[in-house]
Motif scaffolding. Structure first.
Motif, PDB file in Angstrom:
ATOM      1  N   PRO A   1      27.869  28.113 -32.262  1.00 26.86           N
ATOM      2  CA  PRO A   1      28.102  29.508 -32.663  1.00 26.86           C
ATOM      3  C   PRO A   1      26.776  30.230 -32.846  1.00 26.86           C
ATOM      4  N   VAL A   2      26.715  31.472 -32.400  1.00 21.66           N
ATOM      5  CA  VAL A   2      25.462  32.221 -32.403  1.00 21.66           C
ATOM      6  C   VAL A   2      24.874  32.329 -33.802  1.00 21.66           C
ATOM      7  N   THR A   3      25.718  32.367 -34.829  1.00 16.10           N
ATOM      8  CA  THR A   3      25.235  32.575 -36.195  1.00 16.10           C
ATOM      9  C   THR A   3      24.506  31.376 -36.779  1.00 16.10           C
ATOM     10  N   GLU A   4      24.552  30.222 -36.113  1.00 17.69           N
ATOM     11  CA  GLU A   4      23.817  29.069 -36.621  1.00 17.69           C
ATOM     12  C   GLU A   4      22.312  29.311 -36.584  1.00 17.69           C
ATOM     13  N   ASP A   5      21.818  29.899 -35.498  1.00 14.87           N
ATOM     14  CA  ASP A   5      20.384  30.139 -35.347  1.00 14.87           C
ATOM     15  C   ASP A   5      20.022  31.616 -35.367  1.00 14.87           C
ATOM     16  N   TYR A   6      21.026  32.473 -35.279  1.00 18.99           N
ATOM     17  CA  TYR A   6      20.815  33.931 -35.252  1.00 18.99           C
ATOM     18  C   TYR A   6      21.768  34.546 -36.287  1.00 18.99           C
ATOM     19  N   PRO A   7      21.469  34.386 -37.565  1.00 19.96           N
ATOM     20  CA  PRO A   7      22.462  34.696 -38.614  1.00 19.96           C
ATOM     21  C   PRO A   7      22.712  36.176 -38.868  1.00 19.96           C
ATOM     22  N   TYR A   8      21.836  37.082 -38.369  1.00 21.13           N
ATOM     23  CA  TYR A   8      21.962  38.488 -38.728  1.00 21.13           C
ATOM     24  C   TYR A   8      22.523  39.311 -37.576  1.00 21.13           C
ATOM     25  N   ALA A   9      23.671  39.932 -37.838  1.00 22.38           N
ATOM     26  CA  ALA A   9      24.332  40.784 -36.851  1.00 22.38           C
ATOM     27  C   ALA A   9      23.826  42.214 -37.006  1.00 22.38           C
ATOM     28  N   PHE A  10      23.329  42.782 -35.906  1.00 23.01           N
ATOM     29  CA  PHE A  10      22.811  44.146 -35.926  1.00 23.01           C
ATOM     30  C   PHE A  10      23.804  45.148 -35.340  1.00 23.01           C
ATOM     31  N   GLY A  11      24.842  44.626 -34.696  1.00 25.11           N
ATOM     32  CA  GLY A  11      25.853  45.494 -34.113  1.00 25.11           C
ATOM     33  C   GLY A  11      25.899  45.384 -32.603  1.00 25.11           C
ATOM     34  N   ARG A  12      27.112  45.637 -32.031  1.00 23.55           N
ATOM     35  CA  ARG A  12      27.340  45.631 -30.589  1.00 23.55           C
ATOM     36  C   ARG A  12      26.946  44.315 -29.928  1.00 23.55           C
ATOM     37  N   GLY A  13      27.127  43.222 -30.664  1.00 20.27           N
ATOM     38  CA  GLY A  13      26.869  41.897 -30.101  1.00 20.27           C
ATOM     39  C   GLY A  13      25.442  41.427 -30.180  1.00 20.27           C
ATOM     40  N   LEU A  14      24.561  42.193 -30.840  1.00 19.45           N
ATOM     41  CA  LEU A  14      23.157  41.799 -30.997  1.00 19.45           C
ATOM     42  C   LEU A  14      22.977  41.013 -32.283  1.00 19.45           C
ATOM     43  N   TYR A  15      22.361  39.831 -32.156  1.00 16.07           N
ATOM     44  CA  TYR A  15      22.057  38.985 -33.311  1.00 16.07           C
ATOM     45  C   TYR A  15      20.584  38.612 -33.283  1.00 16.07           C
ATOM     46  N   MET A  16      19.992  38.487 -34.486  1.00 10.08           N
ATOM     47  CA  MET A  16      18.591  38.053 -34.570  1.00 10.08           C
ATOM     48  C   MET A  16      18.396  37.089 -35.735  1.00 10.08           C
ATOM     49  N   GLY A  17      17.264  36.399 -35.707  1.00 11.93           N
ATOM     50  CA  GLY A  17      16.976  35.382 -36.720  1.00 11.93           C
ATOM     51  C   GLY A  17      16.536  35.945 -38.054  1.00 11.93           C
TER      52      GLY A  17
END
Length: 251
Positions: free
Chosen positions: A133-149
């Motif tokens: 799952p993307v949130t394991e290494d990229y826990p912060y959702a910025f919106g529209r499918g963008l995630y960052m560490g």
């Protein structure tokens, strides 16, 4: 004492160096099999285990003191009571495939009789990984499918000429290409980072954000990095710089 013996045994095996009071291989403590092949295992299924059986064919009791593979991916349980001549004991080796796709082979050293003796066994296999799952290494959702560490990049109090670089993780958790645009507000030209990143569907990668201090400030500072995903604004990222003045912490 056992930790010292484990290190000594590791150095002896890996370097081939003579050691004072070097443990000797105990041939009379016989295993049922020397190597266990787990075959192909699925990372998503979790840990796998195998129990090795040892028979004491000597004339004196044998005590298992420690089992070590020098790897956090491998755990063990073993018989704690002395194993009398003619009796059997067990060593259960557990391998954790989490985040370890591909083939593996782990040597396991079994220390015996207060470290005077040892025997060795192996486990091996091939791990088929899966997309976490993307949130394991990229826990912060910025919106529209963008995630960052990170959602905040905190730079410490750097002296003039000192620099620091963050490796920011970024992910496109959609099935379509993504264009990510960054705008520094206010524009800090010393802060170096890309102004635009193109991401493929489901792509996960990193980019660098670096800063080289020109001078020191007594107070904390920050800017916002406005972000657009395919032209639409999403949550901003914050960049902070700590000053030299001690900060008050409210209790």
């Amino acid at each position: 004492m056992n930790k010292i013996l484990s290190i000594l045994l590791l150095l002896t095996f890996s370097l081939g160096l003579p050691a004072q009071n070097e443990p000797t291989y105990l041939k009379t403590f016989e295993y049922d099999k020397r190597i266990h092949d787990f075959g192909t295992i699925l990372e998503k299924d979790g840990k796998v285990s195998h129990t090795f059986t040892f028979t004491n064919k000597g004339s004196k009791p044998v005590v298992i003191n420690e089992v070590n593979s020098w790897c956090g991916c491998t755990g063990s349980e073993f018989s704690r009571k002395p194993i009398a001549p003619g009796k059997t004991g067990t060593v259960t080796v557990t391998y954790n495939p989490l985040n370890r796709p591909g083939k593996f082979s782990k040597e396991v050293a079994v220390l015996l009789n207060d470290g005077r003796n040892y025997t060795r066994i192996w486990v091996k296999g091939n791990v088929i990984g899966y997309l976490h799952p993307v949130t394991e290494d990229y826990p912060y959702a910025f919106g529209r499918g963008l995630y960052m560490g990170f959602k905040v990049l905190p730079f410490g109090s750097l002296k003039p000429g000192e620099s620091y670089t963050f490796e920011q993780r970024i992910a496109n958790d959609t099935d379509k290409p993504m264009t990510v645009e960054f705008e520094k507000v206010p524009d800090n030209r010393v802060l170096k980072m890309p102004g635009r990143i193109e991401l493929k569907p489901r792509e996960r990668t990193t980019f660098k954000v670096s800063y080289k201090a020109v001078r020191q400030y007594p107070y904390d500072r920050h800017i916002l990095v406005r972000i657009k995903v395919n032209g639409a604004s999403v949550k901003p990222m914050r960049v902070t710089w700590f000053g030299t003045k001690p900060r008050q912490v409210e209790l």
